[in-house]
Design a protein around this motif. Structure first.
Motif, PDB file in Angstrom:
ATOM      1  N   ARG A  66       8.959  11.634  -8.416  1.00  0.00           N
ATOM      2  CA  ARG A  66       8.712  11.791  -6.980  1.00  0.00           C
ATOM      3  C   ARG A  66       7.566  10.872  -6.595  1.00  0.00           C
ATOM      4  N   VAL A  67       7.770  10.117  -5.541  1.00  0.00           N
ATOM      5  CA  VAL A  67       6.789   9.128  -5.096  1.00  0.00           C
ATOM      6  C   VAL A  67       6.403   9.413  -3.656  1.00  0.00           C
ATOM      7  N   TRP A  68       5.118   9.389  -3.395  1.00  0.00           N
ATOM      8  CA  TRP A  68       4.585   9.533  -2.042  1.00  0.00           C
ATOM      9  C   TRP A  68       3.844   8.252  -1.685  1.00  0.00           C
ATOM     10  N   VAL A  69       3.917   7.875  -0.411  1.00  0.00           N
ATOM     11  CA  VAL A  69       3.191   6.692   0.052  1.00  0.00           C
ATOM     12  C   VAL A  69       2.470   7.036   1.348  1.00  0.00           C
ATOM     13  N   GLN A  70       1.182   6.787   1.383  1.00  0.00           N
ATOM     14  CA  GLN A  70       0.383   6.931   2.598  1.00  0.00           C
ATOM     15  C   GLN A  70       0.155   5.539   3.179  1.00  0.00           C
ATOM     16  N   ARG A  71       0.679   5.316   4.387  1.00  0.00           N
ATOM     17  CA  ARG A  71       0.465   4.027   5.046  1.00  0.00           C
ATOM     18  C   ARG A  71      -1.032   3.808   5.295  1.00  0.00           C
ATOM     19  N   PRO A 112     -14.593   1.265   5.119  1.00  0.00           N
ATOM     20  CA  PRO A 112     -14.082   0.407   4.041  1.00  0.00           C
ATOM     21  C   PRO A 112     -12.689  -0.126   4.383  1.00  0.00           C
ATOM     22  N   ASP A 113     -12.221  -1.072   3.596  1.00  0.00           N
ATOM     23  CA  ASP A 113     -10.885  -1.609   3.818  1.00  0.00           C
ATOM     24  C   ASP A 113      -9.844  -0.507   3.700  1.00  0.00           C
ATOM     25  N   ALA A 114      -8.889  -0.500   4.613  1.00  0.00           N
ATOM     26  CA  ALA A 114      -7.845   0.526   4.628  1.00  0.00           C
ATOM     27  C   ALA A 114      -6.966   0.389   3.388  1.00  0.00           C
ATOM     28  N   ALA A 115      -6.853   1.485   2.630  1.00  0.00           N
ATOM     29  CA  ALA A 115      -6.110   1.471   1.377  1.00  0.00           C
ATOM     30  C   ALA A 115      -4.733   2.096   1.549  1.00  0.00           C
ATOM     31  N   ILE A 116      -3.790   1.602   0.771  1.00  0.00           N
ATOM     32  CA  ILE A 116      -2.488   2.245   0.602  1.00  0.00           C
ATOM     33  C   ILE A 116      -2.630   3.215  -0.566  1.00  0.00           C
ATOM     34  N   VAL A 117      -2.200   4.463  -0.381  1.00  0.00           N
ATOM     35  CA  VAL A 117      -2.256   5.450  -1.457  1.00  0.00           C
ATOM     36  C   VAL A 117      -0.828   5.764  -1.888  1.00  0.00           C
ATOM     37  N   VAL A 118      -0.571   5.628  -3.172  1.00  0.00           N
ATOM     38  CA  VAL A 118       0.755   5.885  -3.733  1.00  0.00           C
ATOM     39  C   VAL A 118       0.620   6.995  -4.777  1.00  0.00           C
ATOM     40  N   GLY A 119       1.308   8.092  -4.555  1.00  0.00           N
ATOM     41  CA  GLY A 119       1.308   9.193  -5.517  1.00  0.00           C
ATOM     42  C   GLY A 119       2.529   9.116  -6.406  1.00  0.00           C
ATOM     43  N   VAL A 120       2.343   9.382  -7.680  1.00  0.00           N
ATOM     44  CA  VAL A 120       3.442   9.418  -8.641  1.00  0.00           C
ATOM     45  C   VAL A 120       3.447  10.789  -9.297  1.00  0.00           C
ATOM     46  N   GLY A 121       4.527  11.542  -9.071  1.00  0.00           N
ATOM     47  CA  GLY A 121       4.607  12.894  -9.618  1.00  0.00           C
ATOM     48  C   GLY A 121       6.019  13.215 -10.045  1.00  0.00           C
ATOM     49  N   PRO A 166       6.624  -3.594  -7.078  1.00  0.00           N
ATOM     50  CA  PRO A 166       7.334  -4.562  -6.210  1.00  0.00           C
ATOM     51  C   PRO A 166       7.734  -3.967  -4.861  1.00  0.00           C
ATOM     52  N   ARG A 167       8.119  -2.697  -4.832  1.00  0.00           N
ATOM     53  CA  ARG A 167       8.487  -2.069  -3.553  1.00  0.00           C
ATOM     54  C   ARG A 167       7.288  -2.013  -2.610  1.00  0.00           C
ATOM     55  N   ILE A 168       6.123  -1.652  -3.144  1.00  0.00           N
ATOM     56  CA  ILE A 168       4.923  -1.575  -2.304  1.00  0.00           C
ATOM     57  C   ILE A 168       4.550  -2.962  -1.789  1.00  0.00           C
ATOM     58  N   ALA A 169       4.623  -3.971  -2.662  1.00  0.00           N
ATOM     59  CA  ALA A 169       4.278  -5.331  -2.260  1.00  0.00           C
ATOM     60  C   ALA A 169       5.261  -5.876  -1.225  1.00  0.00           C
ATOM     61  N   GLN A 170       6.504  -5.400  -1.267  1.00  0.00           N
ATOM     62  CA  GLN A 170       7.492  -5.836  -0.281  1.00  0.00           C
ATOM     63  C   GLN A 170       7.275  -5.163   1.072  1.00  0.00           C
ATOM     64  N   ALA A 171       6.769  -3.939   1.048  1.00  0.00           N
ATOM     65  CA  ALA A 171       6.613  -3.174   2.285  1.00  0.00           C
ATOM     66  C   ALA A 171       5.311  -3.473   3.016  1.00  0.00           C
TER      67      ALA A 171
END
Length: 318
Positions: A66-71, A112-121, A166-171
């Motif tokens: 399960r993957v979560w992504v915070q824009r 601070p610079d806005a970060a992308i947060v990706v959860g892996v569960g 690669p998916r994150i870098a594409q988005a």
């Protein structure tokens, strides 16, 4: 004449009234002739703004995570967004995502610079998935292969490298030089294994209370092999390692004999400090190590401050 109620009866009546009012908020009840509102617990589930969730199947291993992504909650930095990959996403992603969103509310000069947060569960609503964590976050035994029970860290890291990064870098526009992997406990063990076996997959590694005791301290031997394999410059990586451990994670501070026995066997605080000293002594410009003991915290208590520090590490300038 009617007998006035006793003070105890009056107190009980007031408590009952208060409980009824609180219960009414949850289940809904009519008041003053008006229609009752819909029960709160039947309302739509709360959502974290700017967050997306998906179960991804790995074609290579046939496992599903399960993957979560915070824009990112802010403008694109000149070098792209830093990315924080958080293991144990079921437990830690929402915390990290909210911390990242909070940054957007700070004054511009402190933001601070806005970060992308990706959860892996793991699929499912449980906060912790013990069997899957042991399977995915522990390294394979020396000379051996992963089993259904343990040793799958390489499988997970391959999935992140081939499918997720690669998916994150594409988005999003991402900063390739600010890619951080963070984890706590078994997740921290996986972070260390990643650094010692594939130091160029990420540029920053945040391990909180890492399970360095696993398999008779196997990861400590992996650290020694890492030092030997990269003893000669130039080294094809630039990495920062952040280590955090609770000040109570040693036997003398345990509240019960059983916990003391476990902590004496694992010696997590002592072993993590020793690892930090050995890595710092390498004095490699390509590896920066920062170690901190979190005073007054046990193994579980170290997770949140470790996560806060991991986000700060991810957002640090190049």
């Amino acid at each position: 004449m009617p007998v006035p109620p006793s003070p105890q009866a009056t107190r009980r009546a007031l408590l009952a009234t208060g409980a009824g009012a609180s219960l009414g908020l949850l289940v809904g009840r009519a008041s003053g002739g008006m229609a009752a509102p819909a029960p709160l617990l039947q309302a739509p589930a709360a959502q974290l703004p700017g967050t997306h969730q998906q179960d991804l199947r790995d074609p290579a291993s046939s496992r599903t995570w399960r993957v979560w992504v915070q824009r990112p909650a802010g403008p694109v930095p000149g070098t792209g967004h830093p990315v924080l990959y958080v293991l144990d996403g079921n437990a830690a992603f929402a915390l990290a995502a909210q911390l990242a969103r909070n940054d957007a509310t700070r004054p511009p000069e402190l933001r601070p610079d806005a970060a992308i947060v990706v959860g892996v569960g793991h699929p499912g609503d449980a906060v912790i998935h013990p069997a899957e964590r042991q399977r995915d976050y522990t390294p394979p035994p020396p000379g051996g292969r992963a089993t259904a029970e343990a040793g799958g860290a390489q499988v997970l890291l391959d999935f992140i490298a081939r499918e997720l990064q690669p998916r994150i870098a594409q988005a999003f526009p991402v900063d390739a030089q600010r890619q951080t992997l963070s984890g706590h406990s078994f997740g921290g063990l996986c972070v260390l294994h990643a650094l010692f076996t594939r130091p160029a997959q990420f540029t920053r590694y945040a391990a909180t209370s890492p399970s360095v005791w696993w398999n008779q301290g196997q990861v400590l031997q992996t650290a020694a092999e890492f030092a030997q394999n990269h003893a000669t410059a130039p080294r094809a990586f630039q990495a920062r390692l952040q280590l955090r451990v609770g000040g109570l994670e040693h036997a003398q501070a345990a509240a019960t004999p059983a916990r003391a026995a476990v902590q004496a066997e694992r010696r997590l605080l002592e072993r993590t400090e020793a690892l930090a000293r050995k890595l710092t002594a390498l004095a490699w410009p390509e590896l920066r190590v920062q170690m901190a003991v979190l005073p007054g915290l046990d193994h579980g208590g170290a997770m949140l401050p470790g996560l806060t520090d991991a986000l700060a590490l991810a957002q640090q300038p190049r």
